[in-house]
Scaffold this active site. Structure first.
Site, PDB file in Angstrom:
ATOM      1  N   TYR A  70      33.165 -15.379 -12.097  1.00  0.00           N
ATOM      2  CA  TYR A  70      31.892 -15.028 -11.450  1.00  0.00           C
ATOM      3  C   TYR A  70      32.030 -13.918 -10.417  1.00  0.00           C
ATOM      4  O   TYR A  70      31.255 -13.862  -9.460  1.00  0.00           O
ATOM      5  CB  TYR A  70      31.230 -16.283 -10.836  1.00  0.00           C
ATOM      6  CG  TYR A  70      31.053 -17.372 -11.863  1.00  0.00           C
ATOM      7  CD1 TYR A  70      30.146 -17.221 -12.911  1.00  0.00           C
ATOM      8  CD2 TYR A  70      31.833 -18.525 -11.839  1.00  0.00           C
ATOM      9  CE1 TYR A  70      30.015 -18.186 -13.888  1.00  0.00           C
ATOM     10  CE2 TYR A  70      31.709 -19.501 -12.816  1.00  0.00           C
ATOM     11  CZ  TYR A  70      30.803 -19.325 -13.839  1.00  0.00           C
ATOM     12  OH  TYR A  70      30.675 -20.271 -14.814  1.00  0.00           O
ATOM     13  N   CYS A 110      25.518  -1.177   2.305  1.00  0.00           N
ATOM     14  CA  CYS A 110      24.535  -1.008   3.372  1.00  0.00           C
ATOM     15  C   CYS A 110      23.745  -2.287   3.558  1.00  0.00           C
ATOM     16  O   CYS A 110      22.558  -2.360   3.245  1.00  0.00           O
ATOM     17  CB  CYS A 110      23.604   0.124   3.023  1.00  0.00           C
ATOM     18  SG  CYS A 110      24.516   1.639   2.764  1.00  0.00           S
ATOM     19  N   GLY A 113      31.835 -26.994 -15.033  1.00  0.00           N
ATOM     20  CA  GLY A 113      31.571 -27.221 -13.606  1.00  0.00           C
ATOM     21  C   GLY A 113      32.740 -27.760 -12.822  1.00  0.00           C
ATOM     22  O   GLY A 113      32.595 -28.110 -11.656  1.00  0.00           O
ATOM     23  N   TYR A 149      26.089 -17.662  -2.437  1.00  0.00           N
ATOM     24  CA  TYR A 149      26.258 -19.123  -2.334  1.00  0.00           C
ATOM     25  C   TYR A 149      26.946 -19.540  -1.050  1.00  0.00           C
ATOM     26  O   TYR A 149      27.338 -20.703  -0.923  1.00  0.00           O
ATOM     27  CB  TYR A 149      27.152 -19.648  -3.473  1.00  0.00           C
ATOM     28  CG  TYR A 149      26.773 -19.245  -4.862  1.00  0.00           C
ATOM     29  CD1 TYR A 149      25.550 -19.626  -5.414  1.00  0.00           C
ATOM     30  CD2 TYR A 149      27.659 -18.526  -5.649  1.00  0.00           C
ATOM     31  CE1 TYR A 149      25.234 -19.274  -6.710  1.00  0.00           C
ATOM     32  CE2 TYR A 149      27.342 -18.172  -6.951  1.00  0.00           C
ATOM     33  CZ  TYR A 149      26.131 -18.549  -7.474  1.00  0.00           C
ATOM     34  OH  TYR A 149      25.826 -18.209  -8.761  1.00  0.00           O
ATOM     35  N   PRO A 154      34.785 -25.697 -19.552  1.00  0.00           N
ATOM     36  CA  PRO A 154      35.252 -25.130 -18.290  1.00  0.00           C
ATOM     37  C   PRO A 154      35.227 -23.602 -18.339  1.00  0.00           C
ATOM     38  O   PRO A 154      35.666 -23.006 -19.322  1.00  0.00           O
ATOM     39  CB  PRO A 154      36.697 -25.638 -18.191  1.00  0.00           C
ATOM     40  CG  PRO A 154      37.127 -25.831 -19.615  1.00  0.00           C
ATOM     41  CD  PRO A 154      35.882 -26.241 -20.376  1.00  0.00           C
ATOM     42  N   GLY A 155      34.702 -22.976 -17.300  1.00  0.00           N
ATOM     43  CA  GLY A 155      34.771 -21.526 -17.178  1.00  0.00           C
ATOM     44  C   GLY A 155      35.643 -21.199 -15.980  1.00  0.00           C
ATOM     45  O   GLY A 155      36.791 -20.780 -16.113  1.00  0.00           O
TER      46      GLY A 155
HETATM   47  C1  LIG Z   1      28.027 -22.223 -16.315  1.00  0.00           C
HETATM   48  C2  LIG Z   1      28.177 -23.182 -17.395  1.00  0.00           C
HETATM   49  C3  LIG Z   1      29.433 -23.680 -17.704  1.00  0.00           C
HETATM   50  C4  LIG Z   1      30.685 -23.311 -16.947  1.00  0.00           C
HETATM   51  O1  LIG Z   1      30.648 -23.676 -15.618  1.00  0.00           O
HETATM   52  P1  LIG Z   1      31.987 -23.554 -14.739  1.00  0.00           P
HETATM   53  O2  LIG Z   1      31.537 -23.950 -13.381  1.00  0.00           O
HETATM   54  O3  LIG Z   1      32.413 -22.131 -14.803  1.00  0.00           O
HETATM   55  O4  LIG Z   1      32.981 -24.470 -15.344  1.00  0.00           O
HETATM   56  C5  LIG Z   1      29.548 -24.556 -18.761  1.00  0.00           C
HETATM   57  N1  LIG Z   1      28.477 -24.931 -19.483  1.00  0.00           N
HETATM   58  C6  LIG Z   1      27.239 -24.456 -19.216  1.00  0.00           C
HETATM   59  C7  LIG Z   1      26.106 -24.882 -20.057  1.00  0.00           C
HETATM   60  C8  LIG Z   1      27.048 -23.572 -18.164  1.00  0.00           C
HETATM   61  O5  LIG Z   1      25.821 -23.116 -17.904  1.00  0.00           O
END
Ligand SMILES: *Cc1c(COP(=O)(O)O)cnc(C)c1O
Length: 463
Positions: free
Chosen positions: A421, A391, A278, A364, A321-322
């Site tokens: 995302y 559309c 997150g 969002y 982290p993603g």
């Molecule tokens: C989505 C998610 C993440 C990654 O969130 P980011 O906002 O991309 O860092 C990490 N852990 C869990 C369990 C998630 O659902």
């Protein structure tokens, strides 16, 4: 909108979305390193380049729209996270942000672990050689088949999300003659977003098991008593695009409190705690994300302090982290098709993609920035809305954007920070063909996920 208000210019005040800049940036040609991946710049002709390649060449070779991913930037971010957390912690890349076999290979080589949350992500990970013990399996409704595949493959942990799942995983593991390492995902009553977080006693959401009302404690009791499970820790994920560590502080405190209760009741100290992902990134020049080493230091200090206070050994920490790894590494390259000035309002600039390749603005109300990248322009700034070709009037990519007033059909625009995302949430709305992901590095470019074709669409439609 968390953004602080800026003085409204007389011309744009009434048509700008709330919270957006009313004044154009000083230099429209500037590519702010905060929002662009690290090898992006402009060449002597004013064309933007990435990894030394002009975007005009990329558009010619691969077509538009296309996601352009800066491999050196991706790997550097992996290393920064791994180094920041060191040997006593684990970094799991959240695959849902963007997953492909090339990504899995980079992660594997950089020593990161991987979160998956579906059978599809699991098979992508395994097919590209991620060792199963470095994979964590998430999700609030994993199917029996997904659980069985994960257990059989030997994933390092399954994150349990409900009472049914505790029983289900235990049963499947036992029937396969295995003892599955698991964590329990708890909801700590913290909802964090950007600069705000809300701490409550209860949480109204589908994920996890509530700390409130002794639910999580009961889940731990059950997990500890089932032969098919080895409970290794507690997991908490509090939100997305977070800049402020205060939410993590509350979350860590509540999780550590649970660890202390578990020790008191069962005489065991669980060895791991996962604080989720997150962490925020810069989508516009206004955003100020923290560096991984700041985050690592802050989280480690919080957990250490709370554990000392509770008389617990500090558990091994993991984070997920993603967005913070892949988000800033890519931009989406589009070609302008039409330019439609609306007198007294703004100019609509339509590009050849849209909500099918970036749903986040519609979904969002996400903010993005955009730049003219096929040339430099000294034209006056013009207030635009960059929209797609779908559309749907909500098909907006950048709600309020200043572009040079001479922007014209055939120009290339790029939207930075679309690594997370966007491709992973892309759709075939209007039978759009999902764009390719092109990896660039050291002057070379190659497709790592190819563009969809009409044959791909027709192949699924069996008539
Ligand atoms: C989505 C998610 C993440 C990654 O969130 P980011 O906002 O991309 O860092 C990490 N852990 C869990 C369990 C998630 O659902």
């Amino acid at each position: 909108m968390s953004r602080s208000a800026h003085p409204a210019g007389p011309r744009y005040a009434d048509v700008l979305s709330e919270g957006h800049y009313a004044a154009p940036p000083a230099d429209l040609n500037r590519l702010d390193p905060k929002v662009w991946s690290r090898t992006v710049g402009r060449d002597a002709d004013g064309v933007a380049t990435v990894a030394g390649i002009p975007v005009t060449h990329l558009a010619e070779q691969f077509g538009t729209p296309a996601y352009i991913l800066d491999v050196d930037d991706f790997r550097a971010r992996c290393r920064a996270w791994a180094e920041a957390f060191g040997k006593d912690a684990d970094v799991f890349y959240a695959g849902k942000a963007f997953l492909s076999r090339a990504v899995v290979r980079w992660l594997t080589e950089e020593g990161l672990n991987l979160d998956v949350c579906s059978g599809g992500e699991l098979s992508t990970a395994l097919s590209a050689g991620m060792p199963a013990e470095r994979i964590a399996f998430h999700g609030n409704n994993k199917s029996t088949d997904e659980i069985r595949r994960a257990v059989e493959a030997g994933v390092g942990r399954i994150v349990l999300d409900s009472f049914q799942e505790i029983a289900r995983v235990a049963h499947l593991a036992q029937s396969l003659g295995k003892r599955q390492r698991v964590q329990i995902r708890v909801t700590v009553g913290v909802e964090a977003h950007t600069h705000e977080f809300i701490a409550t006693a209860h949480e109204d959401q589908k994920f996890g098991i509530a700390l409130a009302g002794g639910q999580a404690a009961e889940a731990v009791r059950r997990a500890l008593n089932l032969d098919g499970l080895e409970l290794i820790g507690i997991h908490s994920h509090i939100g997305s695009q977070i800049f402020d560590m205060a939410g993590f502080e509350v979350s860590a405190r509540r999780v550590v409190q649970l660890l202390a209760e578990i020790r008191d009741e069962h005489g065991v100290e669980l060895p791991e705690i996962d604080l989720g992902g997150g962490l925020g990134i810069a989508y516009t020049s206004d955003d100020d994300p923290r560096e991984p080493h700041h985050i690592a230091k802050a989280l480690t200090e919080i957990v250490t302090r709370e554990c000392e206070a509770a008389g617990l050994r500090t558990p091994r920490i993991s984070v997920e982290p993603g967005r913070a790894i892949v988000g800033p590494t890519a931009f989406t390259l589009y070609e302008v098709g039409t330019v439609k000035p609306l007198e007294g309002l703004r100019t609509y600039v339509s590009v050849d993609g849209g909500m099918s390749d970036n749903i986040r603005t519609a979904l969002y109300d996400a903010e993005y920035s955009v730049a003219l990248v096929s040339r430099r322009s000294d034209a006056e700034p013009m207030l635009t809305r960059v929209v797609g070709k779908h559309c749907e009037s909500g098909d907006i990519i950048v709600r309020d954007a200043f572009l040079p007033a001479d922007v014209a059909p055939g120009d290339l625009l790029a939207v930075p920070a679309t690594g997370a995302y966007c491709r992973s949430m892309a759709s075939n709305y209007n039978h759009a063909l999902r764009p390719p992901v092109v990896a660039v590095q050291g002057g070379a470019a190659r497709v790592v996920v190819r563009r969809e074709t009409e044959e791909d669409l027709l192949r699924l439609d069996v008539g």
